[in-house]
Design a protein around this motif. Structure first.
Motif, PDB file in Angstrom:
ATOM      1  N   TRP A  48       0.819  -1.207   0.000  1.00  0.00           N
ATOM      2  CA  TRP A  48       0.000   0.000   0.000  1.00  0.00           C
ATOM      3  C   TRP A  48       0.856   1.260   0.000  1.00  0.00           C
ATOM      4  O   TRP A  48       1.888   1.333   0.654  1.00  0.00           O
ATOM      5  CB  TRP A  48      -0.922   0.003   1.211  1.00  0.00           C
ATOM      6  CG  TRP A  48      -1.937  -1.084   1.149  1.00  0.00           C
ATOM      7  CD1 TRP A  48      -1.873  -2.300   1.766  1.00  0.00           C
ATOM      8  CD2 TRP A  48      -3.145  -1.077   0.396  1.00  0.00           C
ATOM      9  NE1 TRP A  48      -2.983  -3.044   1.448  1.00  0.00           N
ATOM     10  CE2 TRP A  48      -3.782  -2.310   0.608  1.00  0.00           C
ATOM     11  CE3 TRP A  48      -3.764  -0.143  -0.433  1.00  0.00           C
ATOM     12  CZ2 TRP A  48      -5.006  -2.630   0.023  1.00  0.00           C
ATOM     13  CZ3 TRP A  48      -4.975  -0.456  -1.015  1.00  0.00           C
ATOM     14  CH2 TRP A  48      -5.582  -1.688  -0.782  1.00  0.00           C
TER      15      TRP A  48
ATOM     16  N   ARG B  62      -3.356   3.396  -2.632  1.00  0.00           N
ATOM     17  CA  ARG B  62      -3.316   2.460  -3.756  1.00  0.00           C
ATOM     18  C   ARG B  62      -2.465   1.277  -3.346  1.00  0.00           C
ATOM     19  O   ARG B  62      -1.393   1.431  -2.765  1.00  0.00           O
ATOM     20  CB  ARG B  62      -2.706   3.115  -4.978  1.00  0.00           C
ATOM     21  CG  ARG B  62      -2.579   2.146  -6.145  1.00  0.00           C
ATOM     22  CD  ARG B  62      -1.996   2.818  -7.363  1.00  0.00           C
ATOM     23  NE  ARG B  62      -0.608   3.206  -7.171  1.00  0.00           N
ATOM     24  CZ  ARG B  62       0.425   2.574  -7.723  1.00  0.00           C
ATOM     25  NH1 ARG B  62       0.242   1.533  -8.487  1.00  0.00           N
ATOM     26  NH2 ARG B  62       1.644   3.007  -7.511  1.00  0.00           N
TER      27      ARG B  62
ATOM     28  N   ILE C  42      -0.631  -2.306  -4.676  1.00  0.00           N
ATOM     29  CA  ILE C  42      -0.197  -3.165  -5.775  1.00  0.00           C
ATOM     30  C   ILE C  42      -0.269  -4.596  -5.258  1.00  0.00           C
ATOM     31  O   ILE C  42       0.372  -4.939  -4.269  1.00  0.00           O
ATOM     32  CB  ILE C  42       1.228  -2.807  -6.223  1.00  0.00           C
ATOM     33  CG1 ILE C  42       1.282  -1.341  -6.650  1.00  0.00           C
ATOM     34  CG2 ILE C  42       1.670  -3.726  -7.355  1.00  0.00           C
ATOM     35  CD1 ILE C  42       2.689  -0.822  -6.874  1.00  0.00           C
TER      36      ILE C  42
ATOM     37  N   ARG D 190      -2.813  -6.794 -10.126  1.00  0.00           N
ATOM     38  CA  ARG D 190      -3.968  -5.894 -10.079  1.00  0.00           C
ATOM     39  C   ARG D 190      -3.679  -4.741  -9.121  1.00  0.00           C
ATOM     40  O   ARG D 190      -2.757  -4.812  -8.311  1.00  0.00           O
ATOM     41  CB  ARG D 190      -5.222  -6.652  -9.640  1.00  0.00           C
ATOM     42  CG  ARG D 190      -5.645  -7.675 -10.670  1.00  0.00           C
ATOM     43  CD  ARG D 190      -7.067  -8.139 -10.548  1.00  0.00           C
ATOM     44  NE  ARG D 190      -7.411  -8.705  -9.256  1.00  0.00           N
ATOM     45  CZ  ARG D 190      -8.664  -8.968  -8.891  1.00  0.00           C
ATOM     46  NH1 ARG D 190      -9.666  -8.726  -9.712  1.00  0.00           N
ATOM     47  NH2 ARG D 190      -8.917  -9.484  -7.716  1.00  0.00           N
ATOM     48  N   GLN D 191      -4.478  -3.707  -9.242  1.00  0.00           N
ATOM     49  CA  GLN D 191      -4.347  -2.521  -8.403  1.00  0.00           C
ATOM     50  C   GLN D 191      -5.571  -2.435  -7.502  1.00  0.00           C
ATOM     51  O   GLN D 191      -6.670  -2.808  -7.900  1.00  0.00           O
ATOM     52  CB  GLN D 191      -4.284  -1.261  -9.268  1.00  0.00           C
ATOM     53  CG  GLN D 191      -3.221  -1.311 -10.346  1.00  0.00           C
ATOM     54  CD  GLN D 191      -1.826  -1.183  -9.798  1.00  0.00           C
ATOM     55  OE1 GLN D 191      -1.508  -0.236  -9.108  1.00  0.00           O
ATOM     56  NE2 GLN D 191      -0.977  -2.156 -10.096  1.00  0.00           N
TER      57      GLN D 191
ATOM     58  N   ALA E  71      -4.482  -4.112 -14.050  1.00  0.00           N
ATOM     59  CA  ALA E  71      -3.385  -3.158 -14.207  1.00  0.00           C
ATOM     60  C   ALA E  71      -3.611  -2.257 -15.418  1.00  0.00           C
ATOM     61  O   ALA E  71      -3.354  -1.049 -15.365  1.00  0.00           O
ATOM     62  CB  ALA E  71      -2.050  -3.890 -14.319  1.00  0.00           C
TER      63      ALA E  71
ATOM     64  N   TRP F 201      -6.240   0.432 -14.580  1.00  0.00           N
ATOM     65  CA  TRP F 201      -5.674   1.445 -13.700  1.00  0.00           C
ATOM     66  C   TRP F 201      -4.772   2.389 -14.502  1.00  0.00           C
ATOM     67  O   TRP F 201      -4.839   3.604 -14.337  1.00  0.00           O
ATOM     68  CB  TRP F 201      -4.893   0.803 -12.557  1.00  0.00           C
ATOM     69  CG  TRP F 201      -4.295   1.838 -11.647  1.00  0.00           C
ATOM     70  CD1 TRP F 201      -3.004   2.243 -11.604  1.00  0.00           C
ATOM     71  CD2 TRP F 201      -4.993   2.624 -10.687  1.00  0.00           C
ATOM     72  NE1 TRP F 201      -2.847   3.228 -10.670  1.00  0.00           N
ATOM     73  CE2 TRP F 201      -4.054   3.481 -10.091  1.00  0.00           C
ATOM     74  CE3 TRP F 201      -6.315   2.686 -10.267  1.00  0.00           C
ATOM     75  CZ2 TRP F 201      -4.402   4.399  -9.097  1.00  0.00           C
ATOM     76  CZ3 TRP F 201      -6.659   3.590  -9.277  1.00  0.00           C
ATOM     77  CH2 TRP F 201      -5.710   4.434  -8.707  1.00  0.00           C
ATOM     78  N   GLN F 202      -3.959   1.839 -15.381  1.00  0.00           N
ATOM     79  CA  GLN F 202      -3.064   2.674 -16.186  1.00  0.00           C
ATOM     80  C   GLN F 202      -3.867   3.596 -17.096  1.00  0.00           C
ATOM     81  O   GLN F 202      -3.507   4.760 -17.281  1.00  0.00           O
ATOM     82  CB  GLN F 202      -2.097   1.826 -17.004  1.00  0.00           C
ATOM     83  CG  GLN F 202      -1.015   2.644 -17.680  1.00  0.00           C
ATOM     84  CD  GLN F 202      -0.178   3.430 -16.674  1.00  0.00           C
ATOM     85  OE1 GLN F 202       0.357   2.872 -15.726  1.00  0.00           O
ATOM     86  NE2 GLN F 202      -0.071   4.734 -16.867  1.00  0.00           N
TER      87      GLN F 202
END
Length: 67
Positions: free
Chosen positions: A10, A25, A27, A32-33, A50, A53-54
């Motif tokens: 985190w 956030r 990881i 995945r986020q 991912a 999120w990007q």
């Protein structure tokens, strides 16, 4: 609680103050986020692929979400 969150790394936003009124956030080991509220972490988190999120980060950076 989602077991996958146990292995999350985190990070609190550098824009956050010290009053726990921000989001973190995470990881996840799967790539995945996750996003959670620091005021009530027991509520769990929102999970994103991912790539999703990007795409969100890119849209914010590019001003596409400015209202």
């Amino acid at each position: 609680m989602i077991p996958e969150l146990d292995g999350a790394m985190w990070h609190k936003s550098s824009y956050s103050g010290s009053a726990n009124n921000c989001v973190e956030r995470g990881i996840l080991p799967t790539g995945r986020q996750a996003v959670r509220d620091t005021k009530d972490r027991a509520l769990g988190a929102l999970l994103f692929k991912a790539s999703a999120w990007q795409a969100f980060v890119d849209a914010v950076r590019d001003g596409e979400l400015d209202g």
